[in-house]
Design an enzyme around this catalytic site. Structure first.
Site, PDB file in Angstrom:
ATOM      1  CD  GLN A 216      -7.013 -15.843  -0.365  1.00 49.06           C
ATOM      2  OE1 GLN A 216      -7.218 -15.738  -1.566  1.00 49.06           O
ATOM      3  NE2 GLN A 216      -7.402 -14.917   0.492  1.00 49.06           N
TER       4      GLN A 216
ATOM      5  CE  LYS B  60      -0.918 -16.341   2.719  1.00 49.07           C
ATOM      6  NZ  LYS B  60      -0.876 -14.878   2.679  1.00 49.07           N
TER       7      LYS B  60
ATOM      8  CG  HIS C  97      -0.848 -10.229   2.617  1.00 49.07           C
ATOM      9  ND1 HIS C  97      -1.807 -11.194   2.821  1.00 49.07           N
ATOM     10  CD2 HIS C  97      -1.131  -9.683   1.409  1.00 49.07           C
ATOM     11  CE1 HIS C  97      -2.633 -11.215   1.787  1.00 49.07           C
ATOM     12  NE2 HIS C  97      -2.243 -10.318   0.919  1.00 49.07           N
TER      13      HIS C  97
ATOM     14  NE  ARG D 155       6.679  -8.903  -3.291  1.00 49.77           N
ATOM     15  CZ  ARG D 155       6.339  -8.763  -2.007  1.00 49.77           C
ATOM     16  NH1 ARG D 155       6.673  -9.698  -1.123  1.00 49.77           N
ATOM     17  NH2 ARG D 155       5.647  -7.712  -1.603  1.00 49.77           N
TER      18      ARG D 155
END
Length: 372
Positions: A142, A244, A268, A323
């Site tokens: 990324q 993204k 996000h 998460r």
């Protein structure tokens, strides 16, 4: 009061109270200090988008079918010419040593042990080369564009040299509204937790601007790539370039036309513009814009295998886990992350078996319904 010592040290076993993937959310509170937990679990502003990401899944229901479970069922997927065993990818999450001493190295080991594609963050707390040595064959990098183009180029060259098979450019986080939850908890990133990949040590800290200059506008200009920079990367990259942070169908169409190999529909995790739509709510419109064959991935709000099923049914080819990855890492390190992936896979397989879906293509053809 700030403390960076976890309540409990990470375990080397899976605690008995973990019955489903979502259980890692609540259990992580025992392992992550309050200020760090506020930073990780919080979104931006009032957390409106953060909450909407999860509740959006509740607006859809999966209808069971009475026919026997299909034979030769599989969660396998073809993505960018590669065969993956399942549609779960580990999202690029920064600074993972905040929750576990081994950080991204433990996550990479979990990815390898579960045949999971891992996305390594520009802001990882260990280097992309160290992650590559630990991770599975399928790994993507990324990329945050850096204020200096030569630093951006160096990151790309290092990623390709280390065997990353795709570059994932995050476009929606050039500036971020602060998490009020983290601000109120007094979170400050420990000096020992740094962005190990960055050549310029100050690249991950806010810059100072003159009093007559808007800090927000300047930050956006410095940290977001120009269209020319983005097009040059797409044109010249020897590996697929995936974008993204897309929420608008028009943006998706433009990026598809520019030659981007694929798109990740994402807000996000609710950490950019508070009040932005839930990622799931815009997914069908973006799928309609790019067509059935264009690679479209999804993140923001996944907490269960049924969430994965619903995202695929609404247009995603695969999903990214953010998460939940950190929560599982905090509880039991690599073992926790691997177990979380196993649970998500089993939960997805259960939805497939009960709805008569033998493949992910069958899920894509499934019509979801309103729950009442």
């Amino acid at each position: 009061m700030n403390t960076h010592t976890p309540h409990h040290s990470p375990l080397d076993y899976i605690p008995a109270e973990i019955a489903c993937a979502r259980d890692y959310v609540s259990l992580a509170q025992r392992f992550i200090p309050a200020d760090i937990l506020a930073f990780i679990s919080g979104g931006s502003g009032q957390d409106i988008t953060l909450h909407n990401n999860e509740t959006a899944f509740h607006r859809w229901a999966i209808t069971p079918r009475v026919m026997p479970a299909p034979e030769n069922a599989t969660t396998a997927i073809q993505l960018f010419g590669k065969q993956l065993r399942h549609p779960l990818l580990l999202a690029p999450v920064a600074y993972q040593t905040l929750v576990h001493p081994q950080g991204e190295l433990a996550t990479a080991y979990a990815a390898k042990s579960t045949d999971t594609c891992m996305l390594a963050s520009t802001l990882s707390s260990v280097t992309l080369e160290q992650i590559a040595q630990r991770s599975t064959a399928e790994r993507w990098f990324q990329l945050y564009f850096q204020p200096r183009q030569e630093n951006t180029n160096a990151l790309i060259q290092r990623a390709i040299a280390a065997g990353y098979q795709a570059i994932v450019v995050t476009l929606d986080a050039a500036i971020q509204a602060p998490s009020l939850r983290a601000v109120r908890a007094g979170f400050k990133r420990p000096e020992t937790v740094k962005a190990a990949n960055l050549i310029d040590p100050g690249s991950d800290t806010p810059r100072h601007h003159s009093s007559c200059e808007s800090r927000i506008f300047s930050s956006r200009r410095e940290n977001a790539p120009t269209l020319q920079q983005l097009q040059q990367l797409i044109d010249e990259s020897p590996v697929p370039v995936i974008i993204k942070g897309v929420l608008h169908p028009e943006d998706a169409g433009l990026l598809q036309q520019s030659g981007a190999a694929g798109i990740i529909v994402s807000n996000h995790g609710g950490r950019t513009l508070d009040g932005a739509p839930a990622s799931l709510s815009v997914l069908p419109a973006i799928r309609a814009t790019v067509g059935d064959q264009y690679p479209l991935l999804f993140d923001s709000g996944i907490r269960s295998g049924s969430d994965v099923f619903k995202a695929i049914a609404l247009g995603a080819d695969a999903v990214l886990i953010g998460r939940l990855q950190l929560y599982a890492l905090s509880v039991a390190g690599a073992l926790g992350v691997a177990h979380m992936i196993k649970l998500l896979r089993e939960e997805l397989e259960l939805c497939m078996a009960m709805s008569g879906c033998a493949t992910l293509a069958d899920i894509r053809a499934t019509e979801l319904h309103k729950p009442f």
